[in-house]
Design a protein around this motif. Sequence first.
Motif, short mmCIF file in Angstrom:
data_model
loop_
_atom_site.label_atom_id
_atom_site.label_comp_id
_atom_site.label_asym_id
_atom_site.label_seq_id
_atom_site.Cartn_x
_atom_site.Cartn_y
_atom_site.Cartn_z
N LEU A 1 0.86 -1.18 0.00
CA LEU A 1 0.00 0.00 0.00
C LEU A 1 0.89 1.23 0.00
CD1 LEU A 1 -2.70 -1.02 2.64
CD2 LEU A 1 -2.84 -1.21 0.15
N VAL A 2 0.46 2.29 -0.69
CA VAL A 2 1.21 3.54 -0.75
C VAL A 2 0.54 4.53 0.20
CG1 VAL A 2 2.05 5.40 -2.21
CG2 VAL A 2 1.84 3.08 -3.14
N GLU A 3 1.23 4.89 1.27
CA GLU A 3 0.65 5.79 2.26
C GLU A 3 0.31 7.15 1.63
OE1 GLU A 3 3.49 5.98 5.47
OE2 GLU A 3 2.30 4.56 6.66
N GLY A 4 -0.87 7.65 1.96
CA GLY A 4 -1.29 8.95 1.47
C GLY A 4 -1.98 8.93 0.13
N ALA A 5 -1.92 7.79 -0.58
CA ALA A 5 -2.52 7.70 -1.91
C ALA A 5 -4.00 7.36 -1.78
CB ALA A 5 -1.81 6.65 -2.75
N GLY A 6 -4.84 8.13 -2.45
CA GLY A 6 -6.28 7.89 -2.40
C GLY A 6 -6.71 6.69 -3.22
N VAL A 7 -5.87 6.27 -4.17
CA VAL A 7 -6.19 5.12 -5.02
C VAL A 7 -5.05 4.11 -4.90
CG1 VAL A 7 -6.69 4.32 -7.36
CG2 VAL A 7 -7.46 6.60 -6.64
N HIS B 1 3.75 -2.22 -9.61
CA HIS B 1 4.13 -1.01 -10.35
C HIS B 1 3.85 0.24 -9.53
CE1 HIS B 1 4.99 1.71 -13.56
NE2 HIS B 1 3.75 2.17 -13.58
N HIS B 2 2.73 0.30 -8.82
CA HIS B 2 2.47 1.45 -7.96
C HIS B 2 3.51 1.55 -6.86
CE1 HIS B 2 -1.80 3.16 -8.60
NE2 HIS B 2 -1.38 2.65 -9.74
N ALA B 3 3.98 0.41 -6.39
CA ALA B 3 4.97 0.41 -5.31
C ALA B 3 6.34 0.86 -5.80
CB ALA B 3 5.06 -0.98 -4.68
N PHE B 4 6.71 0.44 -7.01
CA PHE B 4 8.03 0.76 -7.57
C PHE B 4 7.86 1.24 -9.01
CE2 PHE B 4 8.44 -2.75 -4.52
CZ PHE B 4 9.29 -2.18 -3.59
N PRO B 5 7.31 2.43 -9.22
CA PRO B 5 6.93 2.87 -10.57
C PRO B 5 8.09 3.02 -11.54
CG PRO B 5 6.69 4.66 -8.97
CD PRO B 5 6.92 3.41 -8.19
N GLY B 6 9.29 3.24 -11.05
CA GLY B 6 10.42 3.42 -11.95
C GLY B 6 11.17 2.15 -12.27
N ARG C 1 11.69 3.16 -0.49
CA ARG C 1 10.61 4.13 -0.69
C ARG C 1 9.80 4.19 0.58
NH1 ARG C 1 5.61 4.23 -5.02
NH2 ARG C 1 5.32 6.49 -4.92
N LYS C 2 9.91 5.30 1.30
CA LYS C 2 9.40 5.36 2.67
C LYS C 2 7.89 5.30 2.76
CE LYS C 2 13.38 8.13 4.17
NZ LYS C 2 14.15 6.96 4.57
N VAL C 3 7.17 5.59 1.68
CA VAL C 3 5.71 5.63 1.76
C VAL C 3 5.08 4.25 1.61
CG1 VAL C 3 5.56 8.00 0.90
CG2 VAL C 3 5.51 6.09 -0.71
N LEU C 4 5.89 3.20 1.43
CA LEU C 4 5.35 1.86 1.23
C LEU C 4 5.14 1.15 2.56
CD1 LEU C 4 7.34 0.38 -1.79
CD2 LEU C 4 5.07 1.42 -1.78
N VAL C 5 3.98 0.47 2.66
CA VAL C 5 3.72 -0.39 3.81
C VAL C 5 3.18 -1.71 3.27
CG1 VAL C 5 3.28 1.48 5.44
CG2 VAL C 5 1.39 0.55 4.08
N PRO C 6 3.56 -2.85 3.87
CA PRO C 6 3.06 -4.13 3.38
C PRO C 6 1.54 -4.19 3.52
CG PRO C 6 4.94 -4.42 4.84
CD PRO C 6 4.52 -2.99 4.97
N ALA C 7 0.90 -4.75 2.52
CA ALA C 7 -0.55 -4.94 2.57
C ALA C 7 -0.86 -6.13 3.47
CB ALA C 7 -1.11 -5.19 1.18
N LYS C 8 -1.99 -6.06 4.19
CA LYS C 8 -2.39 -7.17 5.03
C LYS C 8 -2.88 -8.32 4.16
CE LYS C 8 -3.75 -4.19 8.89
NZ LYS C 8 -4.87 -3.77 9.78
N PRO C 9 -2.59 -9.55 4.55
CA PRO C 9 -3.06 -10.71 3.76
C PRO C 9 -4.57 -10.71 3.62
CG PRO C 9 -1.48 -11.38 5.43
CD PRO C 9 -1.81 -9.97 5.73
#
Length: 304
Positions: A225-231, A252-257, A296-304
């Motif tokens: 999950l990307v913290e702060g992202a609405g989508v 891709h959202h987690a590592f777009p580059g 990338r500091k805004v990333l958090v693992p998604a819950k299963p």
Amino acid sequence: MSGDHPDPCAVNSLVETPGCSPVEGRVVWDPIHSIWNGGMLAGALVLGPLTVSPGAAAVFAITTGAGLLLGHSVGFHRRLIHGSFKCPLWLEHVLVWVGTAVGMSGPFWMIRTHDLRDWAQRQADCHDYLAHRRPMLIDAVWQMHCRLKLMHPPAFDLGRVGRDRFYRLLERTWMLQQVPIAAGLYLMGGWGFVVWGVCARVAASVSGHWFVGHLAHRRGPQSWLVEGAGVQAHDVPWAAIPTMGEAWHNNHHAFPGSARIGLYPGQSDWGYRFIRLLERLGLAWDVRTPETMGDRKVLVPAKP
């Protein structure tokens, strides 16, 4: 600047202007893309059954697969938009021409459309058009036949891509790029090859791009999950092979580059395999992966 930004997670071409917002706007008809997309779909549905043959089906499969791999995934998305690897300019031109020949639009339109959505989805909120929030039928009409006019839009700076004369030509003539393809297919196999190698191919590419994109923002597995992202994004595992790895959209959202989108065991990514082939041939270098991009500091693992 599109394709060459030092920040691997940046939205490359978009420039935030004072007061710009991805929320307020209205969806309006886009006559150029609507007539084009509708015409290709109508041609495929009406003429396809009348001209189908084993050869025409093979032409459809080969041209669609090659276009999505070389052009849409590697040329447009991973090279031109994200700059996830470097290559000789002549090779970039070839890959971007193939991407244009996929038939969705010209390179500038593709960059602006991608980067606007990328930026908007990272904000706390954005318009339903940019988030794929509406029901499937409405979203299909919106994405393939309309465009969004924001009340307070950001600006764009395409950098060296926008100054490239070859790309400017492609932007003006993106529909006409089907003419030499159609002529070659006609000489090879008549009208059946044209219908399946142009109309059916373009219709399937456009419709498939929307369909997978819609699902990738609605449901499916998530690793991050990307913290702060609405989508937030989801993976669409069944579409991994036909999209050449692009369907691992949560990655891709987690590592777009990252040039590598299929990150975990069992995640097919033909786009990345092709880039690795180019690298072994000395035609690609500075290939980015999550391991080379840093934390990338805004990333958090998604819950299963």
